[in-house]
Scaffold this motif. Structure first.
Motif, mmCIF file in Angstrom:
data_model
loop_
_atom_site.group_PDB
_atom_site.id
_atom_site.type_symbol
_atom_site.label_atom_id
_atom_site.label_comp_id
_atom_site.label_asym_id
_atom_site.label_seq_id
_atom_site.Cartn_x
_atom_site.Cartn_y
_atom_site.Cartn_z
ATOM 1 N N ARG A 1 9.749 3.602 4.954
ATOM 2 C CA ARG A 1 8.458 4.268 4.774
ATOM 3 C C ARG A 1 7.674 3.725 3.582
ATOM 4 N N HIS A 2 8.369 3.288 2.553
ATOM 5 C CA HIS A 2 7.681 2.878 1.329
ATOM 6 C C HIS A 2 7.803 1.377 1.030
ATOM 7 N N ARG B 1 -7.051 2.118 6.829
ATOM 8 C CA ARG B 1 -6.391 0.888 7.270
ATOM 9 C C ARG B 1 -7.369 -0.041 7.987
ATOM 10 N N PRO C 1 6.355 -1.387 4.261
ATOM 11 C CA PRO C 1 4.901 -1.622 4.332
ATOM 12 C C PRO C 1 4.372 -2.404 3.132
ATOM 13 N N ALA C 2 5.001 -2.253 1.984
ATOM 14 C CA ALA C 2 4.519 -2.946 0.784
ATOM 15 C C ALA C 2 4.902 -4.428 0.784
ATOM 16 N N LEU D 1 5.392 -6.178 3.592
ATOM 17 C CA LEU D 1 4.923 -6.801 4.829
ATOM 18 C C LEU D 1 3.842 -7.854 4.604
#
Length: 297
Positions: free
Chosen positions: A203-204, A13, A207-208, A210
């Motif tokens: 969770r999946h 990250r 974040p994608a 964002l």
């Protein structure tokens, strides 16, 4: 002991963040916009030190009304004899506060609604899509004017009015991205392993989506500042708070534009245009960095 897996994720990250920062720095227009925004925000935060609020008290001013720009007053004075530069600095605090806060409200609602509309099926999806379509069809400014008229006047009302009425476009973008993400194999594997709706979305999916939300945020802040200025210009803002929109309202009520006092009209207008342009430049650069399909364009 530190989990090696988590440490590797954090390292990836950090590397990804550094890579994105370098790509953003390669967009000269976005970098210029970001630097100007930092300067403007710093001036707004330092307004109490640069020019104490007491100096804008009409009972304490010593300058004449509508004085032209000079060495003592770089942007002249307003119809009440207050320093226009000081009013502009204090007005930036309210305008930027409304812009950021209203955008935060809009992004939260739009992200939640968009992910839900893309994830759930059946009656739930149909109901959410109808709600999104309603807010897309009805002009957000009209809804904001209605809410500002019904509720008590103040910055909180303006923030809620703008945030609650301007989230639909974000919801459509997030929904489209959610549908794309949930068509990927790892989502199917997560569902086969028994992952619930909350885990998949949190969770999946989140974040994608964002990066797109962050890119859209910078563009929405500029629109929120324009909406705040419009509401204040229409007399729906807080009369006890300085903002760029209220400055334009005072200029209209006192006939500053028709009387030739251009400095009082031009200053807030240029400030609004400059800030919105900076947010647009930063937003476009972030969009190009975070969206692979736009790289190289």
């Amino acid at each position: 002991m530190t989990d090696p897996g988590r440490a590797a994720v954090r390292a990836r990250r950090r590397a990804r963040f550094v890579e994105l920062a370098r790509e953003f720095a390669g967009h000269r227009s976005g970098l210029i916009g970001a630097v100007l925004l930092v300067v403007i925000i710093a001036l707004a935060l330092l307004a109490p030190l640069l020019l104490p609020f007491d100096r804008l008290d009409v009972t304490k001013v010593t300058a004449g009304a509508n004085e032209a720009p000079s060495g003592g007053h770089w942007l002249g004075t307003d119809p009440s004899g207050r320093d226009v530069l000081g009013v502009l600095l204090w007005g930036s605090r309210a305008s930027l506060l409304v812009g950021f806060a209203a955008t935060a409200v809009s992004m939260v609602i739009g992200t939640v609604m968009g992910m839900a509309a893309g994830h759930f099926e059946g009656l739930t999806r149909s109901a959410l899509l109808r709600i999104i379509d309603f807010f897309l069809v009805v002009p957000s400014l009209i809804l904001a004017i209605v809410l500002s008229t019904v509720l008590a006047r103040g910055l909180t009302t303006i923030i809620l009015a703008i945030g609650v009425t301007s989230w639909a476009a974000t919801a459509r973008v997030v929904r489209a991205q959610t549908l794309t993400i949930e068509a990927r194999p790892y989502i199917e594997r997560a569902q086969a392993l028994g992952a619930g709706d909350g885990r998949i979305l949190g969770r999946h999916v989140f974040p994608a989506v964002l990066p797109i939300v962050l890119a859209n945020t910078t563009l929405t802040v500029g629109a929120a500042i324009i909406a705040e200025s419009t509401l204040s210009f229409l007399g729906l803002g807080d009369p006890s708070t300085f903002s760029w929109g209220s400055m334009l309202k005072i200029a209209l009520d006192t006939g500053a534009a028709t009387a030739g006092y251009w400095w009082f009209v031009l200053s807030p207008g240029v400030a609004i245009v400059l800030v919105v342009l900076c947010f647009t430049l930063v937003g476009r650069a972030l969009e190009a960095v975070l969206n692979p399909t736009l790289r190289g364009l």
